[in-house]
Design a protein around this motif. Sequence first.
Motif, mmCIF file in Angstrom:
data_model
loop_
_atom_site.group_PDB
_atom_site.id
_atom_site.type_symbol
_atom_site.label_atom_id
_atom_site.label_comp_id
_atom_site.label_asym_id
_atom_site.label_seq_id
_atom_site.Cartn_x
_atom_site.Cartn_y
_atom_site.Cartn_z
ATOM 1 N N GLY A 75 -38.143 -13.428 6.704
ATOM 2 C CA GLY A 75 -37.074 -13.419 5.707
ATOM 3 C C GLY A 75 -35.970 -14.430 5.866
ATOM 4 N N VAL A 76 -36.055 -15.327 6.846
ATOM 5 C CA VAL A 76 -35.026 -16.353 6.987
ATOM 6 C C VAL A 76 -35.185 -17.391 5.877
ATOM 7 C CG1 VAL A 76 -34.211 -18.270 8.416
ATOM 8 C CG2 VAL A 76 -34.691 -16.050 9.449
ATOM 9 N N ARG A 77 -34.113 -17.622 5.145
ATOM 10 C CA ARG A 77 -34.164 -18.555 4.017
ATOM 11 C C ARG A 77 -33.093 -19.637 4.094
ATOM 12 N NH1 ARG A 77 -38.223 -16.617 4.119
ATOM 13 N NH2 ARG A 77 -39.488 -15.605 2.507
ATOM 14 N N THR A 78 -32.213 -19.557 5.094
ATOM 15 C CA THR A 78 -31.169 -20.579 5.245
ATOM 16 C C THR A 78 -30.959 -20.867 6.719
ATOM 17 O OG1 THR A 78 -30.008 -19.740 3.280
ATOM 18 C CG2 THR A 78 -28.779 -21.220 4.723
ATOM 19 N N VAL A 79 -30.791 -22.157 7.040
ATOM 20 C CA VAL A 79 -30.348 -22.544 8.369
ATOM 21 C C VAL A 79 -29.052 -23.334 8.186
ATOM 22 C CG1 VAL A 79 -31.840 -24.613 8.371
ATOM 23 C CG2 VAL A 79 -30.869 -23.768 10.515
ATOM 24 N N VAL A 80 -28.003 -22.897 8.863
ATOM 25 C CA VAL A 80 -26.710 -23.573 8.826
ATOM 26 C C VAL A 80 -26.617 -24.461 10.064
ATOM 27 C CG1 VAL A 80 -24.199 -23.280 8.806
ATOM 28 C CG2 VAL A 80 -25.664 -21.639 7.595
ATOM 29 N N VAL A 81 -26.278 -25.726 9.863
ATOM 30 C CA VAL A 81 -26.285 -26.684 10.966
ATOM 31 C C VAL A 81 -24.898 -27.283 11.170
ATOM 32 C CG1 VAL A 81 -28.727 -27.235 10.703
ATOM 33 C CG2 VAL A 81 -27.033 -28.575 9.444
ATOM 34 N N GLU A 82 -24.698 -27.837 12.354
ATOM 35 C CA GLU A 82 -23.413 -28.427 12.731
ATOM 36 C C GLU A 82 -23.326 -29.831 12.133
ATOM 37 O OE1 GLU A 82 -20.929 -29.121 16.882
ATOM 38 O OE2 GLU A 82 -22.444 -27.546 16.780
ATOM 39 N N TYR A 83 -22.920 -29.864 10.885
ATOM 40 C CA TYR A 83 -22.904 -31.108 10.097
ATOM 41 C C TYR A 83 -21.774 -30.967 9.080
ATOM 42 C CZ TYR A 83 -24.912 -35.090 7.549
ATOM 43 O OH TYR A 83 -25.112 -36.316 6.964
ATOM 44 N N PRO A 84 -20.992 -32.025 8.823
ATOM 45 C CA PRO A 84 -19.836 -31.907 7.926
ATOM 46 C C PRO A 84 -20.221 -31.518 6.496
ATOM 47 C CG PRO A 84 -20.222 -34.205 8.558
ATOM 48 C CD PRO A 84 -21.112 -33.372 9.415
ATOM 49 N N LYS A 85 -19.508 -30.514 5.956
ATOM 50 C CA LYS A 85 -19.855 -29.966 4.644
ATOM 51 C C LYS A 85 -19.727 -31.000 3.524
ATOM 52 C CE LYS A 85 -16.958 -26.526 4.946
ATOM 53 N NZ LYS A 85 -16.205 -25.280 4.699
ATOM 54 N N ASP A 86 -18.764 -31.900 3.649
ATOM 55 C CA ASP A 86 -18.574 -32.866 2.564
ATOM 56 C C ASP A 86 -19.684 -33.912 2.516
ATOM 57 O OD1 ASP A 86 -17.638 -33.961 4.994
ATOM 58 O OD2 ASP A 86 -16.327 -35.367 3.937
ATOM 59 N N LYS A 87 -20.533 -33.944 3.540
ATOM 60 C CA LYS A 87 -21.655 -34.889 3.569
ATOM 61 C C LYS A 87 -22.970 -34.221 3.162
ATOM 62 C CE LYS A 87 -18.865 -38.034 5.106
ATOM 63 N NZ LYS A 87 -18.380 -39.098 4.197
ATOM 64 N N GLN A 88 -22.911 -33.006 2.614
ATOM 65 C CA GLN A 88 -24.125 -32.312 2.166
ATOM 66 C C GLN A 88 -24.961 -33.156 1.205
ATOM 67 O OE1 GLN A 88 -25.017 -28.805 3.037
ATOM 68 N NE2 GLN A 88 -26.983 -29.538 2.244
ATOM 69 N N PRO A 89 -24.348 -33.891 0.256
ATOM 70 C CA PRO A 89 -25.180 -34.729 -0.629
ATOM 71 C C PRO A 89 -26.030 -35.752 0.117
ATOM 72 C CG PRO A 89 -23.003 -34.452 -1.569
ATOM 73 C CD PRO A 89 -22.943 -33.872 -0.179
ATOM 74 N N LEU A 90 -25.495 -36.349 1.190
ATOM 75 C CA LEU A 90 -26.283 -37.297 1.983
ATOM 76 C C LEU A 90 -27.421 -36.588 2.694
ATOM 77 C CD1 LEU A 90 -23.659 -39.666 3.663
ATOM 78 C CD2 LEU A 90 -25.445 -40.308 2.040
ATOM 79 N N LEU A 91 -27.146 -35.399 3.192
ATOM 80 C CA LEU A 91 -28.178 -34.605 3.848
ATOM 81 C C LEU A 91 -29.274 -34.240 2.853
ATOM 82 C CD1 LEU A 91 -29.166 -33.089 6.361
ATOM 83 C CD2 LEU A 91 -27.635 -31.205 5.737
#
Length: 311
Positions: free
Chosen positions: A28-44
């Motif tokens: 049932g795991v559907r999300t992994v939260v990683v140590e990465y700046p939130k404002d750079k989510q589009p680049l990710l």
Amino acid sequence: MILLGEVHHDSEMIHREQNFLALSYGHGVRTVVVEYPKDKQPLLDRYLNDPSYANMSAALFAGTFESVGMKPEIKTQEVAWLAKRNEAIDANPRQAQITFKLDDDELALLQANLRMARGWLVAHRMGIAVKAGDLPFTIGLDTKTGKLITQNPTSEQVSAYALSGRGMKSRNESFAQVADASAARGRVVVIIGGIHTGYLPNEQMPGANPNETYPGLNYLLETKHHRPSVAIVQSKISPQGFLALSAALRNLSGVTPEQFNQQIGDALRKDPYRSLTDGNQPIEKSLRDSFQQRERWLQDTQPPAQEKKPE
């Protein structure tokens, strides 16, 4: 929620995390939260949807303090050079080491970062959303005056804030908010540095001023967001991971891997409710212990039952 605390840049731990995510998807795991700046989510996201070397290198670079304050045109040139180097490392690591004049520790660090990026991609392709949970790199700290800097901080000032008690508190609050919001999709795994984890309201960085404390991420999830959580934390680094960390920190000279493992283990044991794993077994083998540690925390923090007064 399951928190996986790591010593950064250890390829062996990254591999174990990847295997754990593959197994946990069926549970049932559907999300992994990683140590990465939130404002750079589009680049990710751009990298995850189009994993070219250019997109991967742009995403990796955006997640480093070194990217702070760099002019756009210089940043573009830097990313293009990084993409060329990353492709060369994949094709022939030893030849790339000669071509780009890399020490063994520098090569180990770059290979670990490539494995981390590929781990994100594997999770994405399994149907696990990869969410950035860290603060944007917009606040710095003047270590001489103790004042916060919000106008054009340098990379060194941003790093100083991120690793301060104030910074760790704000960062953990950010991770907790993203993890909480992600729970609607299904179970959540959070992959972060081991010292972010913890059930205590006064966690502490190794060697920091005793007054520089912050609430552990498990503590915030449990008390503020009312999300049950466990913490499985890497307590020993592999030889390759130690090599990579030496390149990342540049301050491990004179410290042996054994001494480093002793120091990090001692720091993590200050919170008795974390479940420590040393890399000799799959992460899931530590799940039972982590559940038991959480139960201990619940029992220890439960207010004592009030005795009824005789009528």
